[in-house]
Design an enzyme around this catalytic site. Structure first.
Site, mmCIF file in Angstrom:
data_model
loop_
_atom_site.group_PDB
_atom_site.id
_atom_site.type_symbol
_atom_site.label_atom_id
_atom_site.label_comp_id
_atom_site.label_asym_id
_atom_site.label_seq_id
_atom_site.Cartn_x
_atom_site.Cartn_y
_atom_site.Cartn_z
ATOM 1 N N GLN A 50 7.198 100.387 35.093
ATOM 2 C CA GLN A 50 5.766 100.106 34.961
ATOM 3 C C GLN A 50 5.249 100.333 33.540
ATOM 4 O O GLN A 50 4.122 99.941 33.227
ATOM 5 C CB GLN A 50 4.957 100.968 35.935
ATOM 6 C CG GLN A 50 5.219 100.617 37.392
ATOM 7 C CD GLN A 50 4.359 101.460 38.310
ATOM 8 O OE1 GLN A 50 4.701 102.575 38.646
ATOM 9 N NE2 GLN A 50 3.209 100.928 38.704
ATOM 10 N N CYS A 102 -0.953 99.954 43.960
ATOM 11 C CA CYS A 102 -0.021 100.105 42.839
ATOM 12 C C CYS A 102 -0.769 99.877 41.534
ATOM 13 O O CYS A 102 -1.541 98.925 41.425
ATOM 14 C CB CYS A 102 1.113 99.093 42.995
ATOM 15 S SG CYS A 102 2.354 99.199 41.700
ATOM 16 N N LEU A 103 -0.520 100.741 40.544
ATOM 17 C CA LEU A 103 -1.213 100.611 39.259
ATOM 18 C C LEU A 103 -0.875 99.279 38.564
ATOM 19 O O LEU A 103 -1.667 98.795 37.768
ATOM 20 C CB LEU A 103 -0.858 101.781 38.335
ATOM 21 C CG LEU A 103 -1.318 103.171 38.817
ATOM 22 C CD1 LEU A 103 -0.829 104.247 37.860
ATOM 23 C CD2 LEU A 103 -2.834 103.233 38.973
ATOM 24 N N HIS A 144 7.780 104.298 47.588
ATOM 25 C CA HIS A 144 7.091 103.298 46.758
ATOM 26 C C HIS A 144 7.655 103.291 45.332
ATOM 27 O O HIS A 144 7.956 102.227 44.772
ATOM 28 C CB HIS A 144 5.587 103.590 46.752
ATOM 29 C CG HIS A 144 4.792 102.650 45.907
ATOM 30 N ND1 HIS A 144 3.945 101.694 46.429
ATOM 31 C CD2 HIS A 144 4.713 102.512 44.559
ATOM 32 C CE1 HIS A 144 3.396 101.010 45.437
ATOM 33 N NE2 HIS A 144 3.839 101.485 44.288
ATOM 34 N N GLU A 145 7.816 104.492 44.753
ATOM 35 C CA GLU A 145 8.325 104.569 43.373
ATOM 36 C C GLU A 145 9.803 104.187 43.320
ATOM 37 O O GLU A 145 10.253 103.564 42.360
ATOM 38 C CB GLU A 145 8.117 105.973 42.794
ATOM 39 C CG GLU A 145 6.657 106.438 42.731
ATOM 40 C CD GLU A 145 5.724 105.432 42.077
ATOM 41 O OE1 GLU A 145 6.168 104.715 41.150
ATOM 42 O OE2 GLU A 145 4.557 105.344 42.499
ATOM 43 N N HIS A 148 10.227 100.643 42.974
ATOM 44 C CA HIS A 148 10.029 100.162 41.603
ATOM 45 C C HIS A 148 11.337 100.164 40.807
ATOM 46 O O HIS A 148 11.597 99.225 40.057
ATOM 47 C CB HIS A 148 9.008 101.032 40.859
ATOM 48 C CG HIS A 148 7.586 100.623 41.079
ATOM 49 N ND1 HIS A 148 7.104 99.376 40.758
ATOM 50 C CD2 HIS A 148 6.518 101.307 41.564
ATOM 51 C CE1 HIS A 148 5.809 99.303 41.052
ATOM 52 N NE2 HIS A 148 5.431 100.462 41.548
HETATM 53 NI NI NI Z 1 3.547 101.011 42.246
#
Ligand code: NI
Length: 190
Positions: A50, A102-103, A144-145, A148
Site C-alpha cells: 500500500q 481499505c485505505l 485483510h492485511e 494485501h
Molecule cells: Ni486494505
C-alpha cells in the site's frame, strides 16, 4: 515521514509480495513511516504494497479498537505488532461477516465473510519467529492485511451483486477521481 498510499488500480496492489531478510535496507525507517502513515489516515492496519513496496510486511494496531468497544468481555485484547514474512497456517471456524474497508480503496465498504480463527507464523521487527493464534477482530484485520501481501483486495471477496454495485466507484478511484484528507497515489501508467 507520512507516505502516499497507493490507490486501487496500482499494479503493486495485485502482486504477490516478496519475502525479506534482516539485511533489507532501511527497514526500521520504513516501519516507522508505515506506522506514521497508518495513524495519519486513521487506519488499523497497513501493508507494505500500500506504500508501493512489494514486500511481505504489514503493521497492525487493534488496540485502537478496544477504546470503542462497549463490551470487552470474551474478546481477545487488541495488539500493536509488526508482521514480517507472515505465513497463514490455518483458518478455522464457521465464517462470519464483517464490513471491511481499505485505505487504498477509500469510501467503499462491504461485507466480507472469513473464518474467525487463524494460526499464523511470522517474524517480528527483530526477525524473531512467532507462531500464534488470533481470533475475532484481531484475526480479521490480519486476514485483510495478509491478503494485501498476497495481492488480494477485499473488494474481490464481496458478493457478486455488491461487486457490481461498486464497479463505478472503483473505476473512479482507478482514474484518480477522488480526494481524501490523506495523500493517495494513483496509477498513471496507461
Ligand atoms: Ni486494505
Amino acid at each position: 515521514m507520512i507516505l502516499p498510499i497507493y490507490a486501487y488500480g496500482q499494479p503493486v496492489l495485485k502482486k504477490v509480495a516478496a519475502h525479506i531478510g534482516p539485511e533489507f535496507e532501511g527497514l526500521e525507517q520504513l516501519i516507522a513511516d508505515m506506522w506514521e502513515t497508518m495513524y495519519h489516515a486513521d487506519g488499523v492496519g497497513l501493508a507494505a504494497p500500500q506504500i508501493g513496496a512489494s514486500i511481505r510486511l504489514f503493521v497492525i494496531d487493534t488496540e485502537q479498537l478496544d477504546k470503542d468497544e462497549k463490551d470487552k468481555k470474551d474478546k481477545e485484547p487488541g495488539f500493536k505488532k509488526v508482521f514480517i514474512n507472515a505465513e497463514m497456517l490455518d483458518e478455522t471456524g464457521e465464517t462470519w461477516t464483517y464490513e471491511e474497508g481499505c485505505l487504498s480503496i477509500p469510501r467503499i465498504r462491504g461485507d466480507v465473510e472469513r473464518p474467525p480463527v487463524i494460526r499464523l507464523r511470522y517474524l517480528d521487527e527483530q526477525f524473531q519467529p512467532h507462531e500464534e493464534s488470533f481470533s475475532g477482530i484481531n484475526a480479521r484485520v490480519i486476514q485483510h492485511e495478509y491478503d494485501h501481501i498476497q495481492g488480494v483486495l477485499f473488494t474481490e471477496r464481496l458478493k457478486p451483486l455488491k461487486k457490481r454495485l461498486i464497479q463505478r466507484k472503483l473505476e473512479d478511484i482507478r482514474q484518480g477521481k477522488i480526494s481524501m484528507d490523506y495523500k493517495l497515489r494513483f496509477y498513471s501508467g496507461r
